[in-house]
Design an enzyme around this catalytic site. Structure first.
Site, PDB file in Angstrom:
ATOM      1  N   GLU A 189       4.778   5.282   3.619  1.00  0.00           N
ATOM      2  CA  GLU A 189       4.108   6.525   4.011  1.00  0.00           C
ATOM      3  C   GLU A 189       5.153   7.593   4.283  1.00  0.00           C
ATOM      4  O   GLU A 189       6.176   7.331   4.913  1.00  0.00           O
ATOM      5  CB  GLU A 189       3.260   6.297   5.266  1.00  0.00           C
ATOM      6  CG  GLU A 189       2.584   7.536   5.817  1.00  0.00           C
ATOM      7  CD  GLU A 189       1.646   8.201   4.823  1.00  0.00           C
ATOM      8  OE1 GLU A 189       1.837   9.415   4.580  1.00  0.00           O
ATOM      9  OE2 GLU A 189       0.739   7.536   4.292  1.00  0.00           O
ATOM     10  N   ASP A 199      -3.066  12.216  -2.742  1.00  0.00           N
ATOM     11  CA  ASP A 199      -3.189  13.651  -3.011  1.00  0.00           C
ATOM     12  C   ASP A 199      -3.293  13.824  -4.523  1.00  0.00           C
ATOM     13  O   ASP A 199      -2.430  13.351  -5.262  1.00  0.00           O
ATOM     14  CB  ASP A 199      -1.966  14.381  -2.475  1.00  0.00           C
ATOM     15  CG  ASP A 199      -2.125  15.879  -2.502  1.00  0.00           C
ATOM     16  OD1 ASP A 199      -2.875  16.385  -3.358  1.00  0.00           O
ATOM     17  OD2 ASP A 199      -1.494  16.559  -1.684  1.00  0.00           O
ATOM     18  N   GLU A 217       0.868  -1.182   0.000  1.00  0.00           N
ATOM     19  CA  GLU A 217       0.000   0.000   0.000  1.00  0.00           C
ATOM     20  C   GLU A 217       0.897   1.221   0.000  1.00  0.00           C
ATOM     21  O   GLU A 217       1.732   1.397   0.888  1.00  0.00           O
ATOM     22  CB  GLU A 217      -0.948   0.049   1.197  1.00  0.00           C
ATOM     23  CG  GLU A 217      -1.889   1.242   1.066  1.00  0.00           C
ATOM     24  CD  GLU A 217      -2.970   1.322   2.134  1.00  0.00           C
ATOM     25  OE1 GLU A 217      -3.886   2.162   1.954  1.00  0.00           O
ATOM     26  OE2 GLU A 217      -2.925   0.580   3.123  1.00  0.00           O
ATOM     27  N   LYS A 264      -3.358  21.180  -9.361  1.00  0.00           N
ATOM     28  CA  LYS A 264      -2.812  22.273 -10.176  1.00  0.00           C
ATOM     29  C   LYS A 264      -1.891  21.706 -11.246  1.00  0.00           C
ATOM     30  O   LYS A 264      -1.117  20.779 -10.993  1.00  0.00           O
ATOM     31  CB  LYS A 264      -2.043  23.262  -9.303  1.00  0.00           C
ATOM     32  CG  LYS A 264      -2.928  23.998  -8.311  1.00  0.00           C
ATOM     33  CD  LYS A 264      -2.110  24.956  -7.481  1.00  0.00           C
ATOM     34  CE  LYS A 264      -3.001  25.664  -6.475  1.00  0.00           C
ATOM     35  NZ  LYS A 264      -2.235  26.535  -5.581  1.00  0.00           N
ATOM     36  N   ASP A 308     -11.320  10.325  -4.844  1.00  0.00           N
ATOM     37  CA  ASP A 308     -12.571  11.073  -4.843  1.00  0.00           C
ATOM     38  C   ASP A 308     -12.432  12.342  -5.680  1.00  0.00           C
ATOM     39  O   ASP A 308     -13.296  13.196  -5.667  1.00  0.00           O
ATOM     40  CB  ASP A 308     -13.017  11.408  -3.419  1.00  0.00           C
ATOM     41  CG  ASP A 308     -11.944  12.092  -2.607  1.00  0.00           C
ATOM     42  OD1 ASP A 308     -10.852  12.338  -3.151  1.00  0.00           O
ATOM     43  OD2 ASP A 308     -12.190  12.367  -1.424  1.00  0.00           O
TER      44      ASP A 308
END
Length: 171
Positions: free
Chosen positions: A71, A121, A47, A125, A157
């Site tokens: 992470e 994320d 992951e 832009k 999303d």
């Protein structure tokens, strides 16, 4: 100089958490000796950007596999490491670092049966899109982790990012 864009500093991975202990990447070497860190022959799942670690922890607790999480956020890395240690998990490895760097410098090629990327994320832009984990410049790194026939699981999303990833994967 005033007005010059700041570059994000590269945060090389320095810590690997496994079976309740923290190990130095410098001591482990590259590629990471994953099969020494987690014994067995169960398939690996990765992951990228595990956040609070809920999915990865749940999967590792269910057993039946070996799990690697990457992470960048120190807070989330430590949270998952503590939770895994409290539960005595020996089938989970967590690495703190930027995913693209970890993939390129520390992970072996073609070792994972599945790669999970959930709600990264979107970098919406235009000038930031080069930072996308599943952008045209970096998708091959991510897909290179997969064994032949492996699967990529992705969710977002952000509709624009989702469409972009779909386009990149189709091409």
């Amino acid at each position: 100089r005033a007005g010059a864009p700041r570059k994000r500093p590269l945060i090389p991975p320095t810590i690997v958490a496994c079976a309740g202990r923290e190990l130095s990447v410098a001591d482990l070497g590259a590629p990471l000796p994953l099969d020494e860190l987690v014994q067995g022959d169960a398939a690996w799942e990765v992951e990228l950007g595990f956040g609070r670690g809920s999915y990865l922890l749940r999967r590792a607790l269910a057993g039946g596999g070996r799990f690697l999480g990457v992470e960048l956020a120190a807070l989330y890395f430590r949270l998952l490491a503590r939770r895994a240690a409290r539960r005595g998990l020996t089938n989970l490895v967590a690495v703190r670092g930027e995913a693209q760097y970890v993939i390129a410098a520390l992970l072996p090629r073609a070792f994972a049966a599945a790669v999970h990327v959930y709600f990264p994320d979107p970098w919406p832009k235009a000038r930031h899109q080069k930072r996308r984990l599943l952008g045209a410049e970096s998708v091959d790194l991510v897909l290179g982790l997969l064994v032949p026939g492996g699967r990529l699981c992705f969710a977002t999303d952000h509709l624009g990012y989702g469409a972009s990833v779909e386009e990149v994967l189709e091409s």
